[in-house]
Design a protein around this motif. Structure first.
Motif, PDB file in Angstrom:
ATOM      1  N   VAL A  78       0.863  -1.184   0.000  1.00  0.00           N
ATOM      2  CA  VAL A  78       0.000   0.000   0.000  1.00  0.00           C
ATOM      3  C   VAL A  78       0.890   1.221   0.000  1.00  0.00           C
ATOM      4  CG1 VAL A  78      -1.800   1.304   1.158  1.00  0.00           C
ATOM      5  CG2 VAL A  78      -1.820  -1.192   1.232  1.00  0.00           C
ATOM      6  N   CYS A  79       0.832   1.982  -1.122  1.00  0.00           N
ATOM      7  CA  CYS A  79       1.622   3.202  -1.235  1.00  0.00           C
ATOM      8  C   CYS A  79       0.777   4.408  -0.847  1.00  0.00           C
ATOM      9  CB  CYS A  79       2.130   3.379  -2.661  1.00  0.00           C
ATOM     10  SG  CYS A  79       3.158   2.023  -3.245  1.00  0.00           S
ATOM     11  N   GLU A  80       1.460   5.408  -0.314  1.00  0.00           N
ATOM     12  CA  GLU A  80       0.808   6.659   0.063  1.00  0.00           C
ATOM     13  C   GLU A  80       1.631   7.819  -0.483  1.00  0.00           C
ATOM     14  OE1 GLU A  80      -0.461   9.189   4.100  1.00  0.00           O
ATOM     15  OE2 GLU A  80       0.395   7.164   4.265  1.00  0.00           O
ATOM     16  N   ARG A  81       0.973   8.827  -0.901  1.00  0.00           N
ATOM     17  CA  ARG A  81       1.632  10.065  -1.320  1.00  0.00           C
ATOM     18  C   ARG A  81       0.701  11.229  -1.003  1.00  0.00           C
ATOM     19  NH1 ARG A  81       1.945  11.254  -7.586  1.00  0.00           N
ATOM     20  NH2 ARG A  81       1.893  13.358  -6.702  1.00  0.00           N
ATOM     21  N   ARG A  82       1.296  12.385  -0.887  1.00  0.00           N
ATOM     22  CA  ARG A  82       0.476  13.569  -0.592  1.00  0.00           C
ATOM     23  C   ARG A  82      -0.296  13.954  -1.841  1.00  0.00           C
ATOM     24  NH1 ARG A  82      -0.624  16.471   3.588  1.00  0.00           N
ATOM     25  NH2 ARG A  82      -1.139  18.683   3.386  1.00  0.00           N
ATOM     26  N   ALA A  83      -1.561  14.276  -1.638  1.00  0.00           N
ATOM     27  CA  ALA A  83      -2.408  14.662  -2.774  1.00  0.00           C
ATOM     28  C   ALA A  83      -1.966  16.012  -3.325  1.00  0.00           C
ATOM     29  CB  ALA A  83      -3.870  14.718  -2.345  1.00  0.00           C
ATOM     30  N   ASP A  84      -2.014  16.128  -4.630  1.00  0.00           N
ATOM     31  CA  ASP A  84      -1.803  17.436  -5.246  1.00  0.00           C
ATOM     32  C   ASP A  84      -3.016  18.316  -4.952  1.00  0.00           C
ATOM     33  OD1 ASP A  84       0.684  16.752  -6.451  1.00  0.00           O
ATOM     34  OD2 ASP A  84      -0.428  15.599  -7.950  1.00  0.00           O
ATOM     35  N   GLN A  85      -2.830  19.634  -5.009  1.00  0.00           N
ATOM     36  CA  GLN A  85      -3.926  20.548  -4.678  1.00  0.00           C
ATOM     37  C   GLN A  85      -4.031  21.644  -5.732  1.00  0.00           C
ATOM     38  OE1 GLN A  85      -3.935  22.149  -0.735  1.00  0.00           O
ATOM     39  NE2 GLN A  85      -3.858  20.149   0.259  1.00  0.00           N
ATOM     40  N   LEU A  86      -5.273  21.968  -6.005  1.00  0.00           N
ATOM     41  CA  LEU A  86      -5.582  23.118  -6.856  1.00  0.00           C
ATOM     42  C   LEU A  86      -6.423  24.098  -6.059  1.00  0.00           C
ATOM     43  CD1 LEU A  86      -6.514  21.311 -10.203  1.00  0.00           C
ATOM     44  CD2 LEU A  86      -4.374  22.481  -9.668  1.00  0.00           C
ATOM     45  N   SER A  87      -6.278  25.360  -6.405  1.00  0.00           N
ATOM     46  CA  SER A  87      -7.057  26.409  -5.750  1.00  0.00           C
ATOM     47  C   SER A  87      -8.148  26.868  -6.706  1.00  0.00           C
ATOM     48  CB  SER A  87      -6.155  27.589  -5.364  1.00  0.00           C
ATOM     49  OG  SER A  87      -6.940  28.650  -4.813  1.00  0.00           O
ATOM     50  N   LEU A  88      -9.376  26.773  -6.226  1.00  0.00           N
ATOM     51  CA  LEU A  88     -10.532  27.178  -7.035  1.00  0.00           C
ATOM     52  C   LEU A  88     -11.096  28.473  -6.471  1.00  0.00           C
ATOM     53  CD1 LEU A  88     -12.588  26.617  -9.299  1.00  0.00           C
ATOM     54  CD2 LEU A  88     -13.900  25.289  -7.625  1.00  0.00           C
ATOM     55  N   LYS A  89     -10.996  29.535  -7.270  1.00  0.00           N
ATOM     56  CA  LYS A  89     -11.537  30.832  -6.858  1.00  0.00           C
ATOM     57  C   LYS A  89     -12.455  31.315  -7.974  1.00  0.00           C
ATOM     58  CE  LYS A  89     -10.254  35.382  -5.065  1.00  0.00           C
ATOM     59  NZ  LYS A  89      -9.142  36.277  -4.717  1.00  0.00           N
ATOM     60  N   GLY A  90     -13.753  31.312  -7.663  1.00  0.00           N
ATOM     61  CA  GLY A  90     -14.728  31.627  -8.709  1.00  0.00           C
ATOM     62  C   GLY A  90     -14.758  30.486  -9.728  1.00  0.00           C
ATOM     63  N   VAL A  91     -14.356  30.796 -10.945  1.00  0.00           N
ATOM     64  CA  VAL A  91     -14.287  29.765 -11.976  1.00  0.00           C
ATOM     65  C   VAL A  91     -12.843  29.511 -12.398  1.00  0.00           C
ATOM     66  CG1 VAL A  91     -16.602  30.232 -12.859  1.00  0.00           C
ATOM     67  CG2 VAL A  91     -14.655  31.498 -13.782  1.00  0.00           C
ATOM     68  N   ILE A  92     -11.879  30.081 -11.666  1.00  0.00           N
ATOM     69  CA  ILE A  92     -10.473  29.940 -12.009  1.00  0.00           C
ATOM     70  C   ILE A  92      -9.849  28.891 -11.113  1.00  0.00           C
ATOM     71  CG2 ILE A  92      -8.279  31.110 -12.291  1.00  0.00           C
ATOM     72  CD1 ILE A  92     -10.434  32.040 -14.209  1.00  0.00           C
ATOM     73  N   LEU A  93      -9.267  27.876 -11.745  1.00  0.00           N
ATOM     74  CA  LEU A  93      -8.604  26.806 -11.023  1.00  0.00           C
ATOM     75  C   LEU A  93      -7.102  26.918 -11.281  1.00  0.00           C
ATOM     76  CD1 LEU A  93      -9.383  24.311  -9.295  1.00  0.00           C
ATOM     77  CD2 LEU A  93      -9.226  22.964 -11.407  1.00  0.00           C
ATOM     78  N   SER A  94      -6.329  27.041 -10.215  1.00  0.00           N
ATOM     79  CA  SER A  94      -4.894  27.228 -10.370  1.00  0.00           C
ATOM     80  C   SER A  94      -4.152  26.368  -9.358  1.00  0.00           C
ATOM     81  CB  SER A  94      -4.512  28.705 -10.181  1.00  0.00           C
ATOM     82  OG  SER A  94      -4.915  29.172  -8.896  1.00  0.00           O
ATOM     83  N   ASN A  95      -2.853  26.112  -9.639  1.00  0.00           N
ATOM     84  CA  ASN A  95      -2.062  25.318  -8.707  1.00  0.00           C
ATOM     85  C   ASN A  95      -1.134  26.230  -7.914  1.00  0.00           C
ATOM     86  OD1 ASN A  95      -0.216  26.043 -10.638  1.00  0.00           O
ATOM     87  ND2 ASN A  95      -0.034  23.984 -11.523  1.00  0.00           N
TER      88      ASN A  95
END
Length: 301
Positions: free
Chosen positions: A284-301
């Motif tokens: 069983v492998c584990e890694r930190r999830a990637d994250q995106l920031s959603l502000k309004g309709v703009i999704l950015s990393n």
């Protein structure tokens, strides 16, 4: 009106006309003249009767013509009245309605010109927006709202933005971590390398909730990232997390270090067990999830 005398009857003629015995041969020319006169009078009277009939017919026809002429005059009068009404209506239309219609036509033409200008402005705006959209696509990617990237978004404290954790394909997300179970059985060291090649590490159990998730996630016994192979009894997590700070979920009579068992496995709906690190299990492998920031309709990393 001239009315001719009635023709003498045959009896009267017999009375007036002398018999052949009453005159001699010298009176014969006279007799012939009388006959011709009688015949002529008869013909004249006949013509007169015919003329009277024709006159009567003419009188009848004259009456009919007089009636027809009166009807024609009445019809002409009606036509004249209708013509007068039509002319009056025409003058009304010409003086009132037609100017109004012309005014409305001018108003509509002005409105159409305004609409045409607005249409041209809208076309210009549309062209600009399409150009901006093309430029936007050069540096951005459109993501549907139903995308898996947006399924686990949570509110963040800053600027009303949403944080959206996501995992690579085949990885399962839980909280802010991603998990993947291998299909091939390997020893503990091989499993450790296999997870590192995929950007992760053997799973580290931090609390009871994560343990419950992993028990439902694995389908066969699998290695996790806990071992004491460096020093017996000194259990350490592969990511450096202190052993004492995590939940301990050992099974009954575990760990027992039976036959140099220094590595730990997790089974479906079961607790930990120490096993020999050379045994082969899935991992069983584990890694930190990637994250995106959603502000309004703009999704950015």
């Amino acid at each position: 009106m001239f009315i001719p005398d009635p023709l003498p009857s045959e009896r009267d003629q017999r009375r007036t006309v002398p018999s052949r015995c009453e005159y001699g041969s010298s009176e014969r020319p006279r007799r012939n003249a009388d006959d011709r006169r009688i015949i002529h009078d008869f013909q004249v009277r006949s013509h007169l009767r015919v003329a009277e009939g024709e006159v009567q017919t003419l009188r009848t026809n004259s009456c009919h013509l007089q009636d027809e002429m009166e009807m024609t005059q009445e019809y002409v009068s009606q036509l004249q009245r209708n013509l007068s009404s039509v002319l009056q209506e025409y003058r009304h239309l010409h003086d009132t309605l037609i100017p109004g219609l012309r005014y409305n036509q001018n108003q509509h033409q002005g409105a159409l010109q305004v609409i045409e200008r607005q249409r041209q402005q809208q076309r210009s705006k549309r062209s600009k927006l399409e150009e901006q959209y093309r430029n936007f696509l050069k540096g951005n990617v459109l993501i549907p709202r139903t995308s898996d990237l947006l399924m686990d978004c949570a509110a963040a404290d800053q600027d009303l933005a949403m944080l959206c954790p996501f995992c690579p394909p085949r990885w399962r997300i839980y909280e802010l971590s991603c998990y993947l179970q291998s299909e091939e059985a390997q020893n503990w060291e091989e499993s450790l390398s296999w997870c590192r090649e995929r950007g992760g590490f053997l799973a580290v159990v931090n609390d009871e909730e994560e343990q419950n998730f992993l028990e439902g996630f694995v389908n066969v016994t699998a290695w996790i990232g806990l071992s004491d192979h460096h020093r017996e009894g000194n259990w350490r997590w592969v990511d450096g997390t202190p052993y004492e700070s995590t939940t301990w979920v050992w099974g009954p009579e575990q760990p027992n270090n039976d036959g140099d068992e220094d590595c730990v496995t997790l089974s479906p709906a079961s607790q930990w067990s120490d096993e020999e690190c050379s045994e082969k299990y899935t991992s069983v492998c584990e890694r930190r999830a990637d994250q995106l920031s959603l502000k309004g309709v703009i999704l950015s990393n």
